[in-house]
Design an enzyme around this catalytic site. Structure first.
Site, PDB file in Angstrom:
ATOM      1  CB  THR A 221      -0.821  -0.241   0.969  1.00  0.00           C
ATOM      2  OG1 THR A 221      -2.095  -1.512   1.524  1.00  0.00           O
ATOM      3  CG2 THR A 221      -1.860   1.563   2.279  1.00  0.00           C
ATOM      4  CG  ASP A 252      -5.431  -1.187   5.906  1.00  0.00           C
ATOM      5  OD1 ASP A 252      -4.758  -0.367   6.507  1.00  0.00           O
ATOM      6  OD2 ASP A 252      -5.398  -2.490   4.913  1.00  0.00           O
ATOM      7  N   GLY A 275      -4.297  -5.770   5.975  1.00  0.00           N
ATOM      8  CA  GLY A 275      -5.759  -4.978   6.004  1.00  0.00           C
ATOM      9  C   GLY A 275      -6.961  -5.336   7.091  1.00  0.00           C
TER      10      GLY A 275
END
Lengths: 355, 355
Positions: A221, A252, A275
């Site tokens: 991410t 998430d 996540g």
């Protein structure tokens, strides 16, 4: 004379007690009384946490990563230095990483089970606590831009799927052919994971994906958090999700409170990790709450959540964050996390592995 | 004699100081020292908050609502009384309301701009802090069942759209034709809102939907929170979202930390309100954090968030919650909120309007 000495002694005991009581309450409220130093500003970013080990990295690849991390942090920093907003700074920093095939966001996003790319992103600003988020888009070149657009130009906070892309189109956000996101590396990862899964699958839906390699495919991410010269915080996160993702799973990254959170009273946070655990632990907001309600420093709050609470649930990952006074923290419980920061003094840090 | 009197006095002053210091720290930790009374259990539900006024309600409609609220609360209660889990209790309670056309969840869900129904739901359990959530499903008869299935039978927390429905199909969750959700009343509301919007639209994307009627169309969710005889908390939320929803907008109902949260250390919470504000304020988790880190009671925490923090951002709505000792709270800042509760003594409350 004796009476005076005794009375003085009683008085000293009393004063000593009173000081101890008031210093306890001072400690509790010290965070809210700390002066926001308006000349403080800074930006910190991450490019994903996971099993990133030096022995697996060629020198040239490590250099390639460091170059993009440096370019990304300097881009955001320059905006802040020139009096720009923390929102603009984190956006431009994140876009450098979205545009780079090295990171699991925008170009270079991982592939879903169906060999597509589904992108998520979110943003939040600390002054108004306005926020924007998108999930499951397939043609948006820079997801962070769309998340910001949702925040500033829609009555909503979160849009998803085709509807989010319809909104993007209406708002003039750049759309590309889905093939834009393709990278050979990520496509091969998908095939590899699918092969591993065929061997690892034990028909238990919940534990079929916990081999180290498969676990690591969940991470990746990009994100950033910044404080500008006007005293405003902002944070943003952008991702391609997890390799071999099924069922339009949402992690998430687009969840306000989990992947992204900002509040001028406390801090701005961007998460990267497994996540599901970051959602359950409401990581980004929990860090802010520990600061606001328990008086912890950003360092203490981040450590509590990332080194204790998330692992207690069984999860891995990390965060980057900056508090209202410009203190910056990168906290992770994995072998590595791509990260960089620059403070008001222009001091730059770039990291990959655990120190 | 005089010396003894003086020394005694000094000692008393010292003891008085010490007591004051330790009673301060006792207050802070009192919540964690409170005995969990294992014989306490209870369940509380909501059927949506908003501009619900007695003058707008016919006697027969009010009776119809109260009948379903009573049936729903008693269904969950019976499970708890018989030693069932809080998860099972909130699930069955919520399904009564999903199956009733009176509430904006399952059958009776409001319509999107495109004249479809898009349903969201989430669930969380307080012992493991496991959670499940789904957004944007169109054929799932009982969304809360699917959210639970995601939690118990997938490696994920949140699934969306067609992928969520694919998972539902694989898991044997009941799917229906989309027309199942149709109700004349909700369809008419959509047309009405569309007409109002045509007159209210002022080309400002952010404020085009703030007339009272349009604002109220955002509310309407069902949810429940329960504590069982084993000392475990659970909460769940289910909704059809907002009337005239566009762009696959996601509200707070399926967002862990905003619409739903449960933690055996503190409480279980289900929200209903203007979703965007509940996401930004991370309402459900904020209530838990205020209890855990600031030592507030559930009542104090709920009041702080619903009467101060959410309105400060400009939002409306409410929550129902139960803490680890069985204390239940319904807190809302709107004219009304459909609600009901039953405690271990079998005392039942049913409410619609503000008291």
């Amino acid at each position: 004379m004796k009476k005076i000495k005794i009375l003085t002694f009683i008085l000293l005991v009393f004063i000593a007690c009173k000081d101890k009581m008031s210093s306890n309450s001072d400690k509790e409220t010290s965070n809210s009384h700390t002066m926001t130093q308006k000349n403080e500003f800074g930006i910190i970013l991450h490019g994903g946490a996971g099993t990133i080990l030096k022995e697996h990295m060629s020198d040239s690849l490590e250099l390639a990563y460091k170059e993009v991390l440096e370019m990304a942090i300097k881009t955001g920093y320059t905006i802040l230095e020139n009096g720009g907003t923390s929102l603009e700074a984190i956006a431009e920093t994140i876009k450098i990483m979205e545009d780079s095939p090295l990171f699991n966001a925008g170009k270079g996003a991982v592939f879903t089970h169906h060999e597509t790319n589904e992108l998520d992103a979110s943003v939040m600003v600390g002054n108004t606590q306005d926020a924007g988020a998108i999930s499951g888009v397939t043609r948006v070149k820079n997801p962070i831009d769309l998340a910001i657009k949702v925040m500033t130009d829609s009555p909503h906070v979160m849009l998803s799927g085709e509807g989010a892309e319809q909104f993007a189109s209406e708002q003039g956000i750049e759309l590309v052919d889905p093939s834009y996101f393709f990278t050979e590396n990520r496509f091969r990862s998908l095939q590899h994971i699918k092969d591993s899964e065929r061997t690892a699958l034990d028909h238990d839906g919940k534990t079929s994906s916990v081999t180290p390699e498969i676990k690591d495919s969940k991470f990746g991410t990009v994100g950033a958090a910044a404080l500008d010269k006007h005293g405003n915080l902002a944070a943003g996160t952008s991702t391609g999700g997890m390799t071999n993702k099924r069922w339009n799973r949402i992690g998430d990254a687009p969840i306000i409170g989990a992947g992204t959170y900002a509040n001028n009273a406390t801090c701005a946070v961007s998460s990267t990790g497994w996540g599901e655990f970051f959602i359950r632990a409401v990581v980004a907001h929990d860090i802010s709450a520990l600061m606001e309600y328990k008086g912890l420093s950003l360092e203490e709050a981040a450590r509590e959540v990332i080194q204790k609470k998330v692992p207690a649930l069984g999860g891995d990952g990390g965060i980057v964050a900056i508090d209202k006074n410009g203190h910056m923290v990168a906290e992770f419980n994995t072998a590595g996390m791509y990260r960089a920061s620059m403070n008001a003094q222009g001091e730059i840090t770039i990291g990959i592995y655990k120190e």
